[in-house]
Design an enzyme around this catalytic site. Structure first.
Site, PDB file in Angstrom:
ATOM      1  N   SER A 214       0.861  -1.184   0.000  1.00  0.00           N
ATOM      2  CA  SER A 214       0.000   0.000   0.000  1.00  0.00           C
ATOM      3  C   SER A 214       0.895   1.230   0.000  1.00  0.00           C
ATOM      4  O   SER A 214       1.824   1.333   0.805  1.00  0.00           O
ATOM      5  CB  SER A 214      -0.916  -0.014   1.225  1.00  0.00           C
ATOM      6  OG  SER A 214      -0.193  -0.331   2.395  1.00  0.00           O
ATOM      7  N   GLY A 216      -0.403   4.461   0.135  1.00  0.00           N
ATOM      8  CA  GLY A 216      -1.213   5.612   0.552  1.00  0.00           C
ATOM      9  C   GLY A 216      -1.828   6.318  -0.650  1.00  0.00           C
ATOM     10  O   GLY A 216      -2.415   5.682  -1.532  1.00  0.00           O
ATOM     11  N   ASP A 218      -0.590   7.344  -3.215  1.00  0.00           N
ATOM     12  CA  ASP A 218      -0.038   6.954  -4.528  1.00  0.00           C
ATOM     13  C   ASP A 218      -0.650   5.664  -5.055  1.00  0.00           C
ATOM     14  O   ASP A 218      -0.271   5.206  -6.142  1.00  0.00           O
ATOM     15  CB  ASP A 218       1.487   6.781  -4.431  1.00  0.00           C
ATOM     16  CG  ASP A 218       2.186   8.126  -4.328  1.00  0.00           C
ATOM     17  OD1 ASP A 218       1.621   9.114  -4.823  1.00  0.00           O
ATOM     18  OD2 ASP A 218       3.267   8.177  -3.725  1.00  0.00           O
ATOM     19  N   GLY A 219      -1.529   5.011  -4.274  1.00  0.00           N
ATOM     20  CA  GLY A 219      -2.178   3.802  -4.782  1.00  0.00           C
ATOM     21  C   GLY A 219      -1.559   2.542  -4.200  1.00  0.00           C
ATOM     22  O   GLY A 219      -1.131   2.532  -3.040  1.00  0.00           O
ATOM     23  N   ASP A 246      -5.659  -2.500   5.743  1.00  0.00           N
ATOM     24  CA  ASP A 246      -6.453  -3.712   6.015  1.00  0.00           C
ATOM     25  C   ASP A 246      -7.564  -3.852   4.962  1.00  0.00           C
ATOM     26  O   ASP A 246      -7.892  -4.953   4.513  1.00  0.00           O
ATOM     27  CB  ASP A 246      -7.076  -3.641   7.408  1.00  0.00           C
ATOM     28  CG  ASP A 246      -6.057  -3.222   8.465  1.00  0.00           C
ATOM     29  OD1 ASP A 246      -4.859  -3.517   8.273  1.00  0.00           O
ATOM     30  OD2 ASP A 246      -6.454  -2.577   9.455  1.00  0.00           O
TER      31      ASP A 246
END
Ligand SMILES: O=P(O)(O)OC[C@@]1(O)O[C@H](CO)[C@@H](O)[C@@H]1O
Length: 302
Positions: A214, A216, A218-219, A246
């Site tokens: 992950s 954040g 940025d995908g 999650d």
């Protein structure tokens, strides 16, 4: 069935403040939210909302452990926990107009003989997949996760800190680091998407069949034995980011079980995470239509 193991669950306490926090003054708020949390438990919460069969296990204790159990049962999340003598932790998120503060307790100390009870619980439910997620309580080391992974015929997925990830030796179907954890496992900085692709590829080669990272805002990326896939984040109004990783994992696992393709799974993960960041704490948004338009989302191979 996907069984989640949260060795260090938490009650998530979320506070929203109208003003910024300042020292030497009392902040007051009308809002306080308590959610049963911990990474594996959140994965189970989102899987239930996505209609995937799941059960949550892990260690719980004392009054916060009782609250966590009762609340999950009330919310219709199947659970089968192992009782310990220490107290389940309370993790606090403070949301101010500008910032998100997160304070996590280290949690209770657990006697490592309790691990056998976790394995017995897993065996009782005969899952196809076990997801071990979150930090380890004191007294429990990375070898406990290897032990769970080797104890039965299930595939094991891990979402643990970068230091723990680096010490794992068993076979894993998937791991889900965030940007910092990905950087920690390769001992470098992740300053660009291409750094992230290279780090995920390197981690995948170290014995994780798939790496879902992950990033954040940025995908997210997925490294598979053949390629590295990337999906940008969706443009949503973020309330807080707690539980986003999650949700990404729950979306990926749900869609892999449904369609079996990595591209669709990564899209689904990003779609579910974008719903979860739009609600506070680790409460569960409606995910009824979260996967309905995922084929319109971009996925590129690198
Ligand atoms: O301290 P850990 O185990 O790393 O993380 C625990 C936690 O921050 O993770 C979840 C969000 O991902 C929350 O429900 C919980 O409070």
């Amino acid at each position: 069935m996907i069984l989640t193991v949260t060795l260090n669950p938490a009650v998530d306490h979320t506070l929203q403040l109208d003003d910024e926090l300042t020292s030497d003054s009392v902040a007051r708020t009308d809002t306080a939210q308590f959610d049963p949390g911990g990474k594996g438990i959140n994965v189970s919460k989102y899987l239930v909302e996505l209609d995937v069969e799941t059960t949550a296990t892990g260690y719980v204790g004392d009054f916060l452990g009782r609250f966590l159990r009762e609340e999950l049962t009330t919310q219709g999340i199947p659970n089968d926990f192992v009782e310990i003598s220490g107290c389940t932790r309370l993790n606090t998120t403070i949301l101010t107009p500008q910032s998100e503060f997160k304070i996590n307790q280290n949690g209770p100390t657990v006697d490592d003989t309790a691990l056998e009870l976790i394995v017995e619980t897993i065996e009782r439910h005969s899952p196809e997949m076990v997801v071990v997620a979150g930090s380890l309580p004191r007294g429990v080391g990375p070898e406990a996760i290897d032990y769970i992974a080797d104890a039965g015929p299930w595939e094991t997925v891990v979402d643990v800190g970068g230091d723990v990830l680096a010490d794992l030796e068993a076979e894993y179907a998937l791991c889900k680091p965030n940007r910092e954890e990905l950087a920690a496992t390769v001992g470098g900085e992740i300053d660009s998407l291409s750094d992230a692709f290279a780090a995920a590829r390197a981690l995948q080669k170290r014995g994780f069949e798939r790496v879902v990272a992950s990033l954040g805002g940025d995908g997210a990326i997925m490294a598979t034995p053949d390629t590295v896939l990337y999906t940008p984040a969706l443009d949503v109004d973020v309330v807080d980011t707690v539980g986003a990783g999650d949700a990404l994992l729950a979306g990926v696992l749900a869609e892999r079980q449904r369609s079996g393709t990595d591209e669709a799974a990564l899209r689904a993960g990003v779609a579910v995470a974008s719903r979860v960041v739009a609600v506070s704490g680790t409460s569960v948004p409606s995910l009824d239509d979260a996967l309905s338009n995922i084929e319109e989302m971009t996925v590129t191979a690198h």
